[in-house]
Motif scaffolding. Structure first.
Motif, PDB file in Angstrom:
ATOM      1  N   SER A   9      -4.535   1.022 -15.090  1.00 29.41           N
ATOM      2  CA  SER A   9      -3.341   0.322 -14.621  1.00 29.41           C
ATOM      3  C   SER A   9      -3.527  -0.043 -13.153  1.00 29.41           C
ATOM      4  N   ALA A  10      -3.589  -1.349 -12.867  1.00 24.41           N
ATOM      5  CA  ALA A  10      -3.823  -1.795 -11.490  1.00 24.41           C
ATOM      6  C   ALA A  10      -2.719  -1.312 -10.562  1.00 24.41           C
ATOM      7  N   LEU A  11      -1.468  -1.351 -11.041  1.00 21.37           N
ATOM      8  CA  LEU A  11      -0.354  -0.936 -10.194  1.00 21.37           C
ATOM      9  C   LEU A  11      -0.452   0.540  -9.831  1.00 21.37           C
ATOM     10  N   LEU A  12      -0.732   1.373 -10.828  1.00 21.01           N
ATOM     11  CA  LEU A  12      -0.824   2.803 -10.560  1.00 21.01           C
ATOM     12  C   LEU A  12      -2.048   3.117  -9.710  1.00 21.01           C
ATOM     13  N   ARG A  13      -3.156   2.475 -10.034  1.00 21.42           N
ATOM     14  CA  ARG A  13      -4.390   2.732  -9.279  1.00 21.42           C
ATOM     15  C   ARG A  13      -4.219   2.376  -7.804  1.00 21.42           C
TER      16      ARG A  13
END
Length: 218
Positions: A9-13
């Motif tokens: 997940s780009a947002l979480l990463r």
């Protein structure tokens, strides 16, 4: 701390990267699939860089099964002293139990939806980087549901204290949470060590007590 992050997940990463960097820690690399995680760790350690903690999701590409967990297990096998923090959406005690046998570095298993405070998460990372164990209480409860054997002699309060130790809480934090004096908590902890056969001066007594709590079976 020097950290490698792996989450698809780009947002979480990127959120994790920004969070730890704002606290003065260093991100060695941030990747979005399991093979890249293994390569990033091997590349960094092979070039002489230090890594304190690897943060990994369970379900990641390419298979979207337990690829992230499998990658973390591969890393633990090759680098047993490296701290591993698993962030998952799932309460799956079997995942955690893979890392709770034998010697090794610190280990954490937290549920993404239950990480409510940034400070608590950073404290958990610090515990894992120092060789400790931090397990989400819901996961710990399921792991210990069938516990018996060496834990039979513990009182309810001693079990309660040991459960909080499994969450990575220090004696002072346990004192605050249970509304007990610092002296009372110290006595309960000492009693837990004694009943589990962990002698004064024995290395990593706290970690070994937590491991006993999480892995004892009928």
């Amino acid at each position: 701390m020097k950290i490698v992050v792996a989450d698809d997940s780009a947002l979480l990463r990127e959120g994790l990267v920004g969070l730890v960097e704002r606290q003065g820690h260093e991100i060695i690399e941030a990747v979005d699939d399991a093979p890249s995680l293994v390569r990033a760790v091997k590349k960094a350690l092979g070039s002489g860089q230090e890594i304190d903690v690897v943060i990994a999701d369970v379900r990641m590409p390419p298979g979207m099964g337990t690829d992230g967990l499998d990658a973390a297990a591969e890393i633990r096998e090759e680098y047993p002293d490296l701290g591993i923090m698993i962030l998952s959406q799932y309460v799956a005690p079997a995942y955690a139990s893979r890392f709770l046998t034998g010697a090794g570095g610190g280990f954490g298993y937290l549920l993404k939806d239950r990480v409510a405070k940034v400070g608590d998460f950073l404290r958990s990372l610090s515990v894992v980087s120092s060789g400790g164990i931090v397990i989400d209480p819901e996961v710990a409860s399921q792991l210990a549901r069938a516990r018996s054997g060496p834990l039979d002699s513990l009182t309810d309060r001693e079990r309660e204290v040991l459960a909080l130790m499994a969450e990575g809480l220090s004696n002072s934090q346990i004192s605050s949470q249970l509304f007990l004096s610092a002296g009372a908590v110290s006595k309960y902890v000492a009693s837990v060590f004694l009943k589990l056969g962990l002698q004064v001066g024995e290395e990593n007594r706290r970690v070994r007590a937590v491991l006993t709590y999480l892995t004892a079976k009928k």
